[in-house]
Design an enzyme around this catalytic site. Structure first.
Site, PDB file in Angstrom:
ATOM      1  N   ARG A  28      23.558 -16.472 -11.411  1.00  0.00           N
ATOM      2  CA  ARG A  28      22.922 -17.396 -11.097  1.00  0.00           C
ATOM      3  C   ARG A  28      22.425 -18.364 -12.157  1.00  0.00           C
ATOM      4  O   ARG A  28      21.880 -18.059 -13.104  1.00  0.00           O
ATOM      5  CB  ARG A  28      21.520 -16.663 -10.735  1.00  0.00           C
ATOM      6  CG  ARG A  28      21.282 -15.786  -9.256  1.00  0.00           C
ATOM      7  CD  ARG A  28      20.904 -15.091  -8.646  1.00  0.00           C
ATOM      8  NE  ARG A  28      20.250 -16.538  -7.728  1.00  0.00           N
ATOM      9  CZ  ARG A  28      19.081 -16.323  -7.100  1.00  0.00           C
ATOM     10  NH1 ARG A  28      18.380 -15.251  -7.457  1.00  0.00           N
ATOM     11  NH2 ARG A  28      18.259 -17.315  -6.116  1.00  0.00           N
ATOM     12  N   GLN A  82      11.392 -14.884   1.176  1.00  0.00           N
ATOM     13  CA  GLN A  82      10.530 -13.973   0.317  1.00  0.00           C
ATOM     14  C   GLN A  82       9.502 -13.535   0.443  1.00  0.00           C
ATOM     15  O   GLN A  82       8.698 -13.071  -0.178  1.00  0.00           O
ATOM     16  CB  GLN A  82      10.681 -14.617  -0.926  1.00  0.00           C
ATOM     17  CG  GLN A  82      12.590 -14.417  -1.655  1.00  0.00           C
ATOM     18  CD  GLN A  82      13.415 -15.135  -1.402  1.00  0.00           C
ATOM     19  OE1 GLN A  82      13.028 -16.803  -0.229  1.00  0.00           O
ATOM     20  NE2 GLN A  82      14.006 -16.267  -2.007  1.00  0.00           N
ATOM     21  N   ASP A 100      11.045 -21.351 -12.157  1.00  0.00           N
ATOM     22  CA  ASP A 100      12.811 -20.619 -12.959  1.00  0.00           C
ATOM     23  C   ASP A 100      12.710 -20.809 -13.765  1.00  0.00           C
ATOM     24  O   ASP A 100      13.482 -20.665 -14.717  1.00  0.00           O
ATOM     25  CB  ASP A 100      13.851 -21.077 -10.916  1.00  0.00           C
ATOM     26  CG  ASP A 100      13.544 -19.879 -10.689  1.00  0.00           C
ATOM     27  OD1 ASP A 100      12.850 -19.727  -9.457  1.00  0.00           O
ATOM     28  OD2 ASP A 100      13.840 -18.017 -10.862  1.00  0.00           O
ATOM     29  N   ASN A 115      11.226 -24.670  -9.179  1.00  0.00           N
ATOM     30  CA  ASN A 115      10.964 -23.242  -8.154  1.00  0.00           C
ATOM     31  C   ASN A 115      11.658 -23.372  -6.855  1.00  0.00           C
ATOM     32  O   ASN A 115      12.153 -24.361  -6.488  1.00  0.00           O
ATOM     33  CB  ASN A 115       9.833 -23.686  -8.013  1.00  0.00           C
ATOM     34  CG  ASN A 115       8.955 -21.843  -7.727  1.00  0.00           C
ATOM     35  OD1 ASN A 115       9.853 -20.943  -8.290  1.00  0.00           O
ATOM     36  ND2 ASN A 115       8.127 -21.352  -6.996  1.00  0.00           N
ATOM     37  N   LYS A 116      11.547 -22.439  -5.981  1.00  0.00           N
ATOM     38  CA  LYS A 116      11.647 -22.132  -4.646  1.00  0.00           C
ATOM     39  C   LYS A 116      11.920 -23.611  -4.090  1.00  0.00           C
ATOM     40  O   LYS A 116      11.089 -24.188  -4.032  1.00  0.00           O
ATOM     41  CB  LYS A 116      11.386 -20.935  -4.317  1.00  0.00           C
ATOM     42  CG  LYS A 116      11.702 -20.425  -2.752  1.00  0.00           C
ATOM     43  CD  LYS A 116      13.261 -20.564  -2.628  1.00  0.00           C
ATOM     44  CE  LYS A 116      13.750 -18.971  -3.412  1.00  0.00           C
ATOM     45  NZ  LYS A 116      15.256 -19.444  -3.781  1.00  0.00           N
ATOM     46  N   ARG A 134      15.678 -10.036  -8.002  1.00  0.00           N
ATOM     47  CA  ARG A 134      16.117 -11.689  -7.883  1.00  0.00           C
ATOM     48  C   ARG A 134      14.361 -12.241  -8.517  1.00  0.00           C
ATOM     49  O   ARG A 134      13.257 -11.104  -8.990  1.00  0.00           O
ATOM     50  CB  ARG A 134      15.908 -12.037  -6.031  1.00  0.00           C
ATOM     51  CG  ARG A 134      15.325 -11.429  -5.659  1.00  0.00           C
ATOM     52  CD  ARG A 134      14.531 -11.752  -4.488  1.00  0.00           C
ATOM     53  NE  ARG A 134      13.784 -12.791  -5.274  1.00  0.00           N
ATOM     54  CZ  ARG A 134      11.956 -12.581  -5.355  1.00  0.00           C
ATOM     55  NH1 ARG A 134      11.410 -11.788  -5.311  1.00  0.00           N
ATOM     56  NH2 ARG A 134      11.061 -14.119  -6.156  1.00  0.00           N
ATOM     57  N   GLY A 135      14.281 -13.402  -8.128  1.00  0.00           N
ATOM     58  CA  GLY A 135      13.011 -13.885  -9.459  1.00  0.00           C
ATOM     59  C   GLY A 135      13.520 -13.496 -11.038  1.00  0.00           C
ATOM     60  O   GLY A 135      14.569 -13.324 -11.425  1.00  0.00           O
ATOM     61  N   ALA A 136      12.832 -14.502 -11.469  1.00  0.00           N
ATOM     62  CA  ALA A 136      13.868 -15.234 -12.891  1.00  0.00           C
ATOM     63  C   ALA A 136      12.969 -14.523 -13.694  1.00  0.00           C
ATOM     64  O   ALA A 136      14.282 -14.248 -14.635  1.00  0.00           O
ATOM     65  CB  ALA A 136      13.293 -17.066 -13.403  1.00  0.00           C
TER      66      ALA A 136
HETATM   67  O1  MRU Z   1      15.671 -17.575  -5.406  1.00  0.00           O
HETATM   68  P1  MRU Z   1      15.353 -16.456  -5.880  1.00  0.00           P
HETATM   69  O2  MRU Z   1      14.603 -15.033  -5.264  1.00  0.00           O
HETATM   70  O3  MRU Z   1      15.638 -15.436  -6.856  1.00  0.00           O
HETATM   71  O4  MRU Z   1      13.339 -16.691  -5.904  1.00  0.00           O
HETATM   72  C1  MRU Z   1      12.407 -16.395  -6.731  1.00  0.00           C
HETATM   73  C2  MRU Z   1      11.554 -18.277  -6.704  1.00  0.00           C
HETATM   74  O5  MRU Z   1      11.630 -19.369  -6.921  1.00  0.00           O
HETATM   75  C3  MRU Z   1      10.038 -17.178  -8.071  1.00  0.00           C
HETATM   76  O6  MRU Z   1       9.193 -18.455  -7.740  1.00  0.00           O
HETATM   77  C4  MRU Z   1      10.122 -17.481  -9.554  1.00  0.00           C
HETATM   78  O7  MRU Z   1      11.289 -17.112  -9.707  1.00  0.00           O
HETATM   79  C5  MRU Z   1       9.257 -17.193 -10.468  1.00  0.00           C
HETATM   80  S1  MRU Z   1       9.612 -15.368  -9.600  1.00  0.00           S
HETATM   81  C6  MRU Z   1       7.908 -15.005 -10.897  1.00  0.00           C
END
Ligand code: MRU
Length: 367
Positions: free
Chosen positions: A92, A203, A244, A254-255, A55-57
């Site tokens: 996603r 997270q 993201d 973002n999240k 996970r994470g962009a």
């Molecule tokens: O749903 P996730 O855990 O993939 O969400 C991740 C985030 O929102 C991060 O802040 C974002 O992807 C930046 S990662 C460097």
């Protein structure tokens, strides 16, 4: 980064056996168990992305690139490449890095004769990973300058608040929002991190706290609702988050919960201590095709189970899942939100720090 003093990336190819595969750190098991999983097919990679083992962009971009390489073990014709790309892109929807990485793979592969595509796919996926690390290191260098300036002004411990996990676990290595934090800590600057727990999947509590501890950076986990109070009380010097997707106008997706932190940071000026709000992003996170993020970005709606079920370690030591909702409770679970550019102080990129309305000054080297 280090795990028990051993260097790891979050994803890497394994060519030691006959058939190539991809290794990932299974993030659904952290912080209780550090487990490396083997992914051998496109289908498995799609599942790993959907279930957030990765996970994470930036990391889901890298994972999708290796997903394409795995797909090519089956077939290498144009039609199959397009079908595989669509499956990965649909896994996603919000983080633009995933689409960016898949399109970069397609651009490279479709230009080649079929027999040259298999090896080229592994090479290109590896390049995407190397690029990610370099971009994040440069983000760390530029973000460090911001922190150094603040340190020179305040001459005390700097309290930085972050949301979700935008550390090395969310990238191939180094991290985005945490890249400047690691750079500052390594340079001997006294930084302390407020870690939002980040419901519903936690997270922050599970991943950010774990990786900061591995690196020896002082941190404190707070409930998602505590950030506004701490900012109002002058206990936060800076907010740094990942993203993201960032639009050409500087809106930051973002999240879920990031927007509320940006509002509180902005309003803290009324109490005499305005808190700057930064998003740290590599250029593949910028969507130059979208300007108004609130209107145009598709926000992923995730399963109700993420709200209902929490996992943790019981007093007995066993890791278990428990249900925290009344039976039949209605649940809404939007996974991301958009912070409008007017609340964003700056975007920390590999090319420097830009005010949101100056983002167009960036060189568009990555598409
Ligand atoms: O749903 P996730 O855990 O993939 O969400 C991740 C985030 O929102 C991060 O802040 C974002 O992807 C930046 S990662 C460097």
């Amino acid at each position: 980064m280090l795990v028990d003093n051993q260097h790891y990336r979050t994803i890497w190819p394994d060519t030691s056996g006959g058939v190539p595969s991809v290794k990932i750190i299974d993030q659904t098991r952290l912080p209780h168990e550090f487990k490396v999983e083997t992914i051998t097919s496109l289908e498995q990679m799609v599942v790993a992305i959907k279930t957030m083992q990765v996970r994470g962009a930036p990391l889901i971009g890298a994972a999708a690139a290796y997903g394409m390489a795995l797909a090519l073990l089956n077939a290498a014709d144009d039609a199959y490449l397009h079908i595989s790309a669509e499956r990965l892109i649909a896994s996603r929807p919000t983080a633009v890095n995933l689409r960016w990485a898949v399109e970069r793979m397609l651009l490279r592969l479709l230009a080649l004769p079929e027999q040259a595509r298999r090896q080229a796919a592994w090479d290109e996926a590896a390049l995407i990973c190397e690029d990610d690390v370099l971009l994040n290191q440069a983000i760390g260098t530029h973000g460090l300058q911001l922190i150094e300036r603040m340190q020179a002004e305040k001459c005390r411990t700097l309290n930085i608040l972050t949301h979700c996990n935008a550390g090395w676990l969310a990238t191939v290595d180094v991290g985005t929002a945490l890249a400047p934090v690691y750079a500052a800590h390594d340079a001997g600057i006294d930084v302390h991190i407020w870690v939002d727990e980040t419901r519903p999947r936690n997270q922050g509590a599970s991943l950010t706290a774990w990786e900061l501890a591995q690196h020896g950076v002082p941190y404190t986990v707070i409930s998602d609702n505590a950030g506004g109070h701490l900012m109002q009380q002058g206990q936060v010097d800076m907010v740094v988050v990942g993203a993201d997707r960032v639009t050409s106008a500087g809106d930051v997706c973002n999240k879920i919960g990031t927007y509320l932190k940006a509002l509180a940071a902005f309003d803290s000026a009324a109490f005499g201590h305005w808190v700057p709000f930064y998003a740290a992003v590599p250029s593949p996170t910028i969507d130059w095709n979208v300007s108004d993020g609130v209107k145009a970005i598709e926000i992923e709606e995730r399963h109700a189970d993420e709200m209902a079920w929490m996992s943790g370690r019981l007093a007995s030591g066993e890791v278990a899942r428990v249900n925290i909702l009344p039976q039949g409770a209605n649940v809404a679970n939007p996974a991301f939100d958009v912070t409008p550019a007017r609340l964003v102080t700056g975007i920390i990129t590999e090319q420097g720090v830009f005010a949101p309305d100056q983002l167009h000054m960036m060189q568009r080297t990555h598409f």
